[in-house]
Design an enzyme around this catalytic site. Sequence first.
Site, PDB file in Angstrom:
ATOM      1  N   ASP A 131       3.185  38.315  -4.796  1.00 36.78           N
ATOM      2  CA  ASP A 131       3.516  37.499  -5.970  1.00 36.78           C
ATOM      3  C   ASP A 131       2.283  37.238  -6.839  1.00 36.78           C
ATOM      4  O   ASP A 131       2.140  36.158  -7.420  1.00 36.78           O
ATOM      5  CB  ASP A 131       4.117  36.151  -5.532  1.00 36.78           C
ATOM      6  CG  ASP A 131       5.533  36.287  -4.989  1.00 36.78           C
ATOM      7  OD1 ASP A 131       6.105  37.391  -5.049  1.00 36.78           O
ATOM      8  OD2 ASP A 131       6.058  35.264  -4.508  1.00 36.78           O
TER       9      ASP A 131
ATOM     10  N   HIS B  99       9.076  40.902  -6.685  1.00 39.40           N
ATOM     11  CA  HIS B  99      10.261  40.334  -7.354  1.00 39.40           C
ATOM     12  C   HIS B  99      10.650  41.135  -8.589  1.00 39.40           C
ATOM     13  O   HIS B  99       9.788  41.706  -9.262  1.00 39.40           O
ATOM     14  CB  HIS B  99      10.004  38.880  -7.795  1.00 39.40           C
ATOM     15  CG  HIS B  99       9.897  37.905  -6.680  1.00 39.40           C
ATOM     16  ND1 HIS B  99      10.979  37.278  -6.113  1.00 39.40           N
ATOM     17  CD2 HIS B  99       8.813  37.450  -6.012  1.00 39.40           C
ATOM     18  CE1 HIS B  99      10.579  36.464  -5.148  1.00 39.40           C
ATOM     19  NE2 HIS B  99       9.256  36.551  -5.063  1.00 39.40           N
TER      20      HIS B  99
ATOM     21  N   HIS C 186       4.839  32.362   1.940  1.00 38.52           N
ATOM     22  CA  HIS C 186       6.136  31.891   1.439  1.00 38.52           C
ATOM     23  C   HIS C 186       7.297  32.516   2.226  1.00 38.52           C
ATOM     24  O   HIS C 186       7.266  33.707   2.540  1.00 38.52           O
ATOM     25  CB  HIS C 186       6.278  32.193  -0.057  1.00 38.52           C
ATOM     26  CG  HIS C 186       5.492  31.256  -0.919  1.00 38.52           C
ATOM     27  ND1 HIS C 186       5.209  31.525  -2.252  1.00 38.52           N
ATOM     28  CD2 HIS C 186       4.941  30.042  -0.654  1.00 38.52           C
ATOM     29  CE1 HIS C 186       4.506  30.511  -2.755  1.00 38.52           C
ATOM     30  NE2 HIS C 186       4.330  29.612  -1.811  1.00 38.52           N
TER      31      HIS C 186
ATOM     32  N   HIS D 124       1.572  36.780   1.766  1.00 37.46           N
ATOM     33  CA  HIS D 124       1.363  35.328   1.756  1.00 37.46           C
ATOM     34  C   HIS D 124       2.481  34.634   2.529  1.00 37.46           C
ATOM     35  O   HIS D 124       3.450  35.281   2.912  1.00 37.46           O
ATOM     36  CB  HIS D 124       1.208  34.781   0.329  1.00 37.46           C
ATOM     37  CG  HIS D 124       2.419  34.872  -0.555  1.00 37.46           C
ATOM     38  ND1 HIS D 124       2.950  36.074  -0.980  1.00 37.46           N
ATOM     39  CD2 HIS D 124       3.217  33.916  -1.102  1.00 37.46           C
ATOM     40  CE1 HIS D 124       3.999  35.846  -1.755  1.00 37.46           C
ATOM     41  NE2 HIS D 124       4.198  34.539  -1.832  1.00 37.46           N
TER      42      HIS D 124
ATOM     43  N   HIS E 252      -1.670  32.101  -6.377  1.00 37.21           N
ATOM     44  CA  HIS E 252      -0.248  31.798  -6.131  1.00 37.21           C
ATOM     45  C   HIS E 252      -0.162  30.978  -4.839  1.00 37.21           C
ATOM     46  O   HIS E 252       0.465  29.923  -4.798  1.00 37.21           O
ATOM     47  CB  HIS E 252       0.540  33.096  -6.033  1.00 37.21           C
ATOM     48  CG  HIS E 252       1.992  32.917  -5.725  1.00 37.21           C
ATOM     49  ND1 HIS E 252       2.888  32.390  -6.620  1.00 37.21           N
ATOM     50  CD2 HIS E 252       2.708  33.185  -4.600  1.00 37.21           C
ATOM     51  CE1 HIS E 252       4.095  32.344  -6.060  1.00 37.21           C
ATOM     52  NE2 HIS E 252       4.006  32.822  -4.834  1.00 37.21           N
TER      53      HIS E 252
ATOM     54  N   ASP F  34      10.135  33.602   1.459  1.00 33.88           N
ATOM     55  CA  ASP F  34      10.776  34.803   0.915  1.00 33.88           C
ATOM     56  C   ASP F  34       9.880  36.047   1.069  1.00 33.88           C
ATOM     57  O   ASP F  34      10.206  37.124   0.543  1.00 33.88           O
ATOM     58  CB  ASP F  34      11.208  34.597  -0.548  1.00 33.88           C
ATOM     59  CG  ASP F  34      10.054  34.409  -1.497  1.00 33.88           C
ATOM     60  OD1 ASP F  34       9.145  33.602  -1.186  1.00 33.88           O
ATOM     61  OD2 ASP F  34      10.027  35.060  -2.553  1.00 33.88           O
ATOM     62  N   HIS F  35       8.772  35.893   1.821  1.00 29.73           N
ATOM     63  CA  HIS F  35       7.905  37.041   2.136  1.00 29.73           C
ATOM     64  C   HIS F  35       7.694  37.198   3.638  1.00 29.73           C
ATOM     65  O   HIS F  35       7.151  38.212   4.082  1.00 29.73           O
ATOM     66  CB  HIS F  35       6.559  36.892   1.426  1.00 29.73           C
ATOM     67  CG  HIS F  35       6.720  36.864  -0.064  1.00 29.73           C
ATOM     68  ND1 HIS F  35       6.434  37.934  -0.874  1.00 29.73           N
ATOM     69  CD2 HIS F  35       7.231  35.900  -0.880  1.00 29.73           C
ATOM     70  CE1 HIS F  35       6.746  37.627  -2.129  1.00 29.73           C
ATOM     71  NE2 HIS F  35       7.234  36.398  -2.162  1.00 29.73           N
TER      72      HIS F  35
HETATM   73 FE    FE Z   1       8.062  35.354  -3.685  1.00 35.39          FE
HETATM   74 ZN    ZN Z   2       5.525  33.517  -3.314  1.00 41.35          ZN
END
Ligand code: FE
Ligand code: ZN
Length: 241
Positions: free
Chosen positions: A131, A169, A56, A54, A112, A58-59
């Site tokens: 996530d 995570h 985001h 996805h 998400h 942090d990905h």
């Molecule tokens: Fe994440």
């Molecule tokens: Zn995420």
Amino acid sequence: MEIVRIPVLSDNYVWLLHDAGSGETAVVDPAVADPVLAAAEQRGWRITQIWNTHWHPDHTGGNQAIKAATNCFITGPAAEAARIPTLDRQVREGDRVSLGGVQAEVIEVPAHTAGHIAYLIPQEKAAFVGDTLFAMGCGRLFEGSAEQMYANLQRLAALPPETRVYCAHEYTLSNARFAVTVEPDNQALARRLADVEAARAAGEATVPTTIALERATNPFIRASSAEAFAERRLGKDNFKG
Ligand code: FE
Ligand code: ZN
């Protein structure tokens, strides 16, 4: 296939997948570039692909720099292509992604984020879920509904019980502390909380998990209906544990 866990940022896990037969190496959800490039180099592996679940940051934050360093090919969700400008291939439900002799199947798991996907590798009994599903937890509902997330979790829960679940995570301890408030009589869950407390105190990772473990201890999978799930999700959003 070899799978390596790379802990980055405060609690992200980036996954490195290596197919020895072809020499191909894929990175799942690179939050950042440098530790990922270093982990590959240390093993003498050349990164040939990135798979994003996805949009985001942090990905996907490492996409550009890893591509610049390796000229790898980047695959990610078609529905989020506008938010992941580095994609070379856009995939949807039912598409196949190959890493040498290894075949991943794409499933859409919106909630998400609206276009979130997961990569399932049946021959390795492995699921890269981003996530969506966490150990004893699930992703927050930023761009989708409780009904959607509940359906996603039921779908993942139906995978073979021995399937390993590679989450993005390390949220396990906080999830476990919430889970025992929801299911105080679940003995498997109480034991797992104790195991997780010990593992984290020793600085150990608690991911991957398995579908069997999640079916026994994940209160979001175990919710009896989408309504019950929604109540639990709200409870976790407000949980100070
Ligand atoms: Fe994440
Ligand atoms: Zn995420």
